[in-house]
Scaffold this motif. Structure first.
Motif, PDB file in Angstrom:
ATOM      1  N   UNK B   4      51.918  -5.408  15.739  1.00  0.00           N
ATOM      2  CA  UNK B   4      51.941  -5.226  17.272  1.00  0.00           C
ATOM      3  C   UNK B   4      53.328  -5.671  17.811  1.00  0.00           C
ATOM      4  N   UNK B   5      53.973  -5.155  18.939  1.00  0.00           N
ATOM      5  CA  UNK B   5      54.978  -5.740  19.522  1.00  0.00           C
ATOM      6  C   UNK B   5      54.782  -6.169  20.815  1.00  0.00           C
ATOM      7  N   UNK B   6      55.024  -7.595  21.148  1.00  0.00           N
ATOM      8  CA  UNK B   6      54.749  -8.158  22.215  1.00  0.00           C
ATOM      9  C   UNK B   6      55.728  -8.262  23.202  1.00  0.00           C
ATOM     10  N   UNK B   7      55.651  -7.934  24.651  1.00  0.00           N
ATOM     11  CA  UNK B   7      56.889  -8.302  25.440  1.00  0.00           C
ATOM     12  C   UNK B   7      57.458  -9.800  25.414  1.00  0.00           C
ATOM     13  N   UNK B   8      58.584  -9.941  25.707  1.00  0.00           N
ATOM     14  CA  UNK B   8      59.165 -11.064  25.815  1.00  0.00           C
ATOM     15  C   UNK B   8      58.533 -12.144  26.605  1.00  0.00           C
ATOM     16  N   UNK B  11      58.794 -19.764  25.849  1.00  0.00           N
ATOM     17  CA  UNK B  11      59.018 -20.086  24.492  1.00  0.00           C
ATOM     18  C   UNK B  11      57.692 -20.651  23.862  1.00  0.00           C
ATOM     19  N   UNK B  12      56.803 -20.958  24.603  1.00  0.00           N
ATOM     20  CA  UNK B  12      55.545 -21.570  24.046  1.00  0.00           C
ATOM     21  C   UNK B  12      54.908 -20.445  23.318  1.00  0.00           C
ATOM     22  N   UNK B  13      54.792 -19.195  23.896  1.00  0.00           N
ATOM     23  CA  UNK B  13      54.056 -18.063  23.350  1.00  0.00           C
ATOM     24  C   UNK B  13      54.386 -17.909  22.003  1.00  0.00           C
ATOM     25  N   UNK B  14      53.419 -17.971  20.931  1.00  0.00           N
ATOM     26  CA  UNK B  14      54.049 -17.783  19.337  1.00  0.00           C
ATOM     27  C   UNK B  14      54.408 -16.121  19.315  1.00  0.00           C
ATOM     28  N   UNK B  15      55.300 -16.243  18.367  1.00  0.00           N
ATOM     29  CA  UNK B  15      55.828 -14.775  17.965  1.00  0.00           C
ATOM     30  C   UNK B  15      55.326 -14.673  16.456  1.00  0.00           C
ATOM     31  N   UNK B  16      55.315 -13.570  16.134  1.00  0.00           N
ATOM     32  CA  UNK B  16      54.849 -13.047  14.718  1.00  0.00           C
ATOM     33  C   UNK B  16      55.621 -12.352  14.211  1.00  0.00           C
ATOM     34  N   UNK B  17      55.605 -12.349  12.791  1.00  0.00           N
ATOM     35  CA  UNK B  17      56.698 -11.523  11.936  1.00  0.00           C
ATOM     36  C   UNK B  17      55.979 -10.386  11.192  1.00  0.00           C
ATOM     37  N   UNK B  18      56.413 -10.255  10.124  1.00  0.00           N
ATOM     38  CA  UNK B  18      56.024  -9.082   9.218  1.00  0.00           C
ATOM     39  C   UNK B  18      55.851  -9.936   7.728  1.00  0.00           C
ATOM     40  N   UNK B  19      54.818  -9.535   7.201  1.00  0.00           N
ATOM     41  CA  UNK B  19      54.487 -10.494   5.874  1.00  0.00           C
ATOM     42  C   UNK B  19      55.420  -9.661   4.835  1.00  0.00           C
ATOM     43  N   UNK B  20      55.689 -10.821   4.063  1.00  0.00           N
ATOM     44  CA  UNK B  20      56.533 -10.314   2.872  1.00  0.00           C
ATOM     45  C   UNK B  20      56.084 -11.117   1.509  1.00  0.00           C
ATOM     46  N   UNK B  21      56.109 -10.610   0.210  1.00  0.00           N
ATOM     47  CA  UNK B  21      55.719 -11.648  -0.894  1.00  0.00           C
ATOM     48  C   UNK B  21      57.013 -12.437  -1.064  1.00  0.00           C
ATOM     49  N   UNK B  22      56.454 -13.906  -1.157  1.00  0.00           N
ATOM     50  CA  UNK B  22      57.305 -14.749  -1.176  1.00  0.00           C
ATOM     51  C   UNK B  22      57.383 -15.516  -2.758  1.00  0.00           C
ATOM     52  N   UNK B 171      44.954 -15.897  33.007  1.00  0.00           N
ATOM     53  CA  UNK B 171      45.415 -16.132  31.634  1.00  0.00           C
ATOM     54  C   UNK B 171      46.868 -16.266  31.855  1.00  0.00           C
ATOM     55  N   UNK B 172      47.315 -17.419  31.139  1.00  0.00           N
ATOM     56  CA  UNK B 172      48.559 -17.679  30.977  1.00  0.00           C
ATOM     57  C   UNK B 172      49.291 -17.505  29.759  1.00  0.00           C
ATOM     58  N   UNK B 173      50.598 -17.375  29.568  1.00  0.00           N
ATOM     59  CA  UNK B 173      51.180 -17.313  28.119  1.00  0.00           C
ATOM     60  C   UNK B 173      51.574 -18.793  27.638  1.00  0.00           C
ATOM     61  N   UNK B 174      51.157 -19.672  28.331  1.00  0.00           N
ATOM     62  CA  UNK B 174      51.236 -21.149  28.072  1.00  0.00           C
ATOM     63  C   UNK B 174      50.264 -21.257  26.875  1.00  0.00           C
ATOM     64  N   UNK B 175      50.796 -21.693  25.486  1.00  0.00           N
ATOM     65  CA  UNK B 175      50.012 -21.718  24.390  1.00  0.00           C
ATOM     66  C   UNK B 175      49.780 -23.209  23.989  1.00  0.00           C
TER      67      UNK B 175
END
Ligand code: FES
Lengths: 321, 203
Positions: B4-8, B11-22, B171-175
């Motif tokens: 999912x792409x979230x709008x900007x 800063x308290x709103x979490x951002x997510x990445x893409x899983x990769x094998x580490x 509903x706030x973006x405050x997380x």
């Protein structure tokens, strides 16, 4: 000047040889009174007036951070070094008055850790002695793995084993004892942080092994003070102060600035803290970087230099200083 | 359903990445619903021995049996399928308590699942920057009412009614990372009853 502002006037209360190479120095406040508090891992910069030359060397504080009556440092004699450690060994006597900086900590414990795993090589033991004092006051969990050349050169090894039985593990090079790093790292509980202080090879080995075993970078801490490297003498033009100065073969750029009354910032004097970062205005030649601070991209760009350890080879260097 | 792409946002709103094998000798993957797709997506780049070192904890929610067969076919060393995060919580905490450094943590699925598992991983001592996340599936939010402190799961509209105290909440973006929840604030405090129409903003 040091960003750690005020200096401390101290008197040498004790000079104690620990072994063939290492001597311990105890400082108390001149005229009495408490010294500032510090946390385990902090260092102080000791000023030495050595025949017209001022030497400034950082040494880790090894005394109990809860003891504000005195600071202790241990200095390993380096016969090939630039002379700071020899000055400490040969010229510093009990009763002598000296100037040291306020403590600065670039190697502090991460107190969110559930366990602290300390890896020391040689004289790299000193910051851990203060950290172990600090942790034992708060019942913090730690283990120390300490690699020494021989039993007789293993500064404080026996005392530490007696003081913290089962927590201090000593490895003797001359008996072919080695830290089994992979097994050690694989068996640490979640929430463990690693701290390593010792020779460069050891620090690199620990960082590399931890990364391969999937340790988060944030959980691996290291400290290595570089002694400024010697090299060819060079000339530097200073744009702000409008001076042209010479940097000697065994002098660092920072020391040359200070010798010419330029008030340059510093904290660690060992290429680790970033405080002395200086802008390069013009460079016709090669910047020789020795620090641990600048990124590869910054080095590539050639717009910054760390005067406490790095040098220059070439025709013209102009600094924003 | 892909990442999912979230709008900007703030800063308290979490951002997510893409899983990769580490690199690592042990891997813990916690997923709900469509998060299974992100785990299955790792299979193409995974070294042969990855699954033998992997523990999967999966909460299918409304996807039922859609993905469980494919996940089992990966042959993970351990796999648990449960009805809710609450039901899996004890197992997750026990897994962290017994784990060693070097464990790689992969979280994927809804924000509520990732947030709660993230809080458990941080409490166990893993720096939050070392925990991988990838958002998949519903964007419904886990909300905390800032007035009564009650948690309402899977909120899809703004405003919504607190399931505990009945206030109308904006509903706030405050997380809150600690609570793994967004904050809901009374929308008609000054003028009771003046509530804007409910809009379905999260799917
Ligand atoms: S003084 Fe710390 S990097 Fe130069």
């Amino acid at each position: 000047m040091s960003a750690g502002t005020a200096k401390l006037n101290v008197t040498v209360a004790e000079v104690k040889p620990i072994n063939e190479l290492v001597t311990r120095f105890k400082f108390v406040r001149t005229g009495g009174g408490d010294l500032p508090t510090f946390s385990g891992g902090a260092h102080t910069v000791v000023e030495m007036e050595d025949g017209g030359q001022t030497r400034l060397n950082p040494y880790s504080l090894m005394s109990d951070p809860a003891d504000r009556g005195a600071y202790m440092v241990s200095v390993r004699r380096d016969d090939e070094g630039r002379g700071g450690s020899l000055f400490m060994h040969n010229n510093v006597k009990e009763g002598m008055e000296m100037v040291i900086s306020n403590p600065v900590n670039l190697f502090s414990l991460d107190l969110r850790a559930k366990k602290h795993l300390m890896l020391a090589g040689g004289i790299g033991i000193t910051p851990f002695i203060a950290q172990m004092h600090q942790l034992s006051h708060t019942n913090g969990l730690f283990d120390l793995h300490y690699s020494v050349r021989t039993a007789s050169l293993g500064s404080y090894a026996e005392e530490l084993q007696a003081q913290y039985p089962n927590r201090v593990h000593v490895y003797h090079d001359d008996q072919d004892e080695r830290i089994n790093l992979e097994e050690l790292l694989d068996t640490q509980p979640l929430g463990t942080h690693i701290y390593v202080c010792g020779p460069k090879g050891m620090i690199d080995w620990v960082h590399k092994t931890a990364e391969e075993l999937g340790w988060p970078r944030e959980a691996v801490h290291s400290e290595e003070f570089l002694a400024p490297a010697s090299g060819q003498p060079f000339e530097v033009k200073l744009a702000q102060s409008n001076k042209v100065i010479q940097v000697g073969e065994h002098q660092s750029l920072l020391e040359a600035l200070e010798a010419n009354d330029v008030d340059a910032p510093y904290l660690c004097r060992g290429g680790a803290c970033g405080q002395c970062e200086t802008t390069v205005i013009e460079c016709d030649g090669k910047l020789v970087h020795y620090d641990h601070w600048l990124t590869d991209e910054q080095r590539e760009a050639g717009k910054l230099i760390m005067p406490c350890v790095s040098r220059f080879e070439g025709k013209t260097l102009v600094l924003d200083q | 359903m892909s990442k999912t792409e979230f709008p900007p946002s703030i800063t308290s709103r979490p951002v997510y990445g893409e899983l990769e094998v580490r690199p690592g000798k042990h891997h813990l993957m916690i997923a709900d619903a469509e998060g299974a797709e992100a785990i299955l997506g790792l299979a193409s780049s995974a070294p042969a021995d990855l699954w033998a070192q992997t523990h999967i904890i999966y909460i299918p929610k409304s996807t039922g049996e859609t993905y469980t067969g494919d996940l089992r076919a990966l042959n993970p060393a351990q796999m648990y399928v449960g009805p809710s995060y609450e039901a899996a919580k004890q197992r997750i905490e026990d897994t962290f308590a017994k784990a060693h450094m070097g464990l790689q943590v992969y979280l994927t699925g809804t924000e509520g699942l990732m947030g709660q598992a993230m809080a458990a991983a941080i409490a166990a001592g893993i720096p939050h920057t070392a925990i991988q996340t990838e958002h998949r599936g519903s964007t419904a939010r886990r909300m905390q009412c800032v007035h009564c402190k009650g948690i309402t799961e899977d909120v899809t509209t703004d405003p919504f009614v607190c399931s505990h105290c009945g206030l109308n909440l904006f509903v706030r973006d405050h997380y809150s990372r600690r609570l793994a929840a967004f904050q809901g604030v009374c929308i008609d405090a000054e003028d009771p009853g003046n509530v804007p129409p409910q809009v379905e903003v999260f799917k």
